[in-house]
Motif scaffolding. Structure first.
Motif, short mmCIF file in Angstrom:
data_model
loop_
_atom_site.label_atom_id
_atom_site.label_comp_id
_atom_site.label_asym_id
_atom_site.label_seq_id
_atom_site.Cartn_x
_atom_site.Cartn_y
_atom_site.Cartn_z
N ILE A 1 2.96 54.68 22.25
CA ILE A 1 1.90 55.26 21.41
C ILE A 1 0.56 54.73 21.92
O ILE A 1 0.37 53.52 22.04
CB ILE A 1 2.07 54.89 19.93
N ILE A 2 -0.36 55.64 22.22
CA ILE A 2 -1.66 55.27 22.76
C ILE A 2 -2.75 55.68 21.77
O ILE A 2 -2.79 56.83 21.33
CB ILE A 2 -1.93 55.95 24.11
N GLN B 1 -7.09 54.82 13.92
CA GLN B 1 -6.31 53.59 13.80
C GLN B 1 -5.29 53.71 12.67
O GLN B 1 -4.15 53.25 12.81
CB GLN B 1 -7.22 52.38 13.56
N THR B 2 -5.65 54.36 11.57
CA THR B 2 -4.72 54.56 10.46
C THR B 2 -3.54 55.42 10.90
O THR B 2 -2.38 55.10 10.62
CB THR B 2 -5.44 55.21 9.26
N ILE B 3 -3.82 56.52 11.59
CA ILE B 3 -2.75 57.40 12.09
C ILE B 3 -1.87 56.64 13.09
O ILE B 3 -0.64 56.71 13.03
CB ILE B 3 -3.33 58.68 12.70
N GLN C 1 3.35 54.06 14.19
CA GLN C 1 4.07 52.85 14.59
C GLN C 1 5.01 52.41 13.47
O GLN C 1 6.18 52.10 13.72
CB GLN C 1 3.05 51.76 14.91
N HIS C 2 4.53 52.42 12.25
CA HIS C 2 5.34 52.01 11.09
C HIS C 2 6.55 52.94 10.90
O HIS C 2 7.67 52.47 10.69
CB HIS C 2 4.46 52.00 9.84
N LEU C 3 6.32 54.24 10.98
CA LEU C 3 7.40 55.21 10.74
C LEU C 3 8.46 55.21 11.84
O LEU C 3 9.64 55.46 11.57
CB LEU C 3 6.81 56.62 10.61
N LEU C 4 8.07 54.92 13.06
CA LEU C 4 9.01 54.98 14.19
C LEU C 4 9.74 53.67 14.45
O LEU C 4 10.79 53.66 15.08
CB LEU C 4 8.29 55.43 15.45
#
Length: 93
Positions: A6-7, A22-24, A29-32
């Protein structure tokens, strides 16, 4: 498919601090996490070209989170792409 890179391609500006990007980025990152192996890059924080090439070669999927400025990506993200997409690694010419 197991490895996800993820970039975050946002470039900081006084009027555009990148909070939405940054939120997205954080939410992806959290979901994956837990379902996939995750590596990340935040272009604006700097990077090592050789490490980025290794991440790209490792990844099964690359997610690029970036704003669009005047129908294009931020300058630092464009420079990242120019530096990381090396001849004879990703292209055979």
């Amino acid at each position: 498919m197991k490895n996800v890179l993820i970039i975050n391609g946002h470039e900081y500006y006084k009027k555009s601090k990148g909070e939405l990007n940054q939120t997205i980025f954080n939410e992806m990152q959290h979901l994956l996490t837990g379902q996939f192996d995750i590596k990340t890059t935040v272009v604006d924080k700097g990077y090592e070209v050789d490490e980025e090439i290794e991440k790209w070669l490792w990844a099964d999927v690359v997610i690029m989170q970036t704003p669009i400025y005047w129908f294009s990506i931020p300058g630092k993200f464009k420079q990242y792409i120019d530096r990381v997409y090396m001849d004879n690694i990703f292209f055979k010419g």
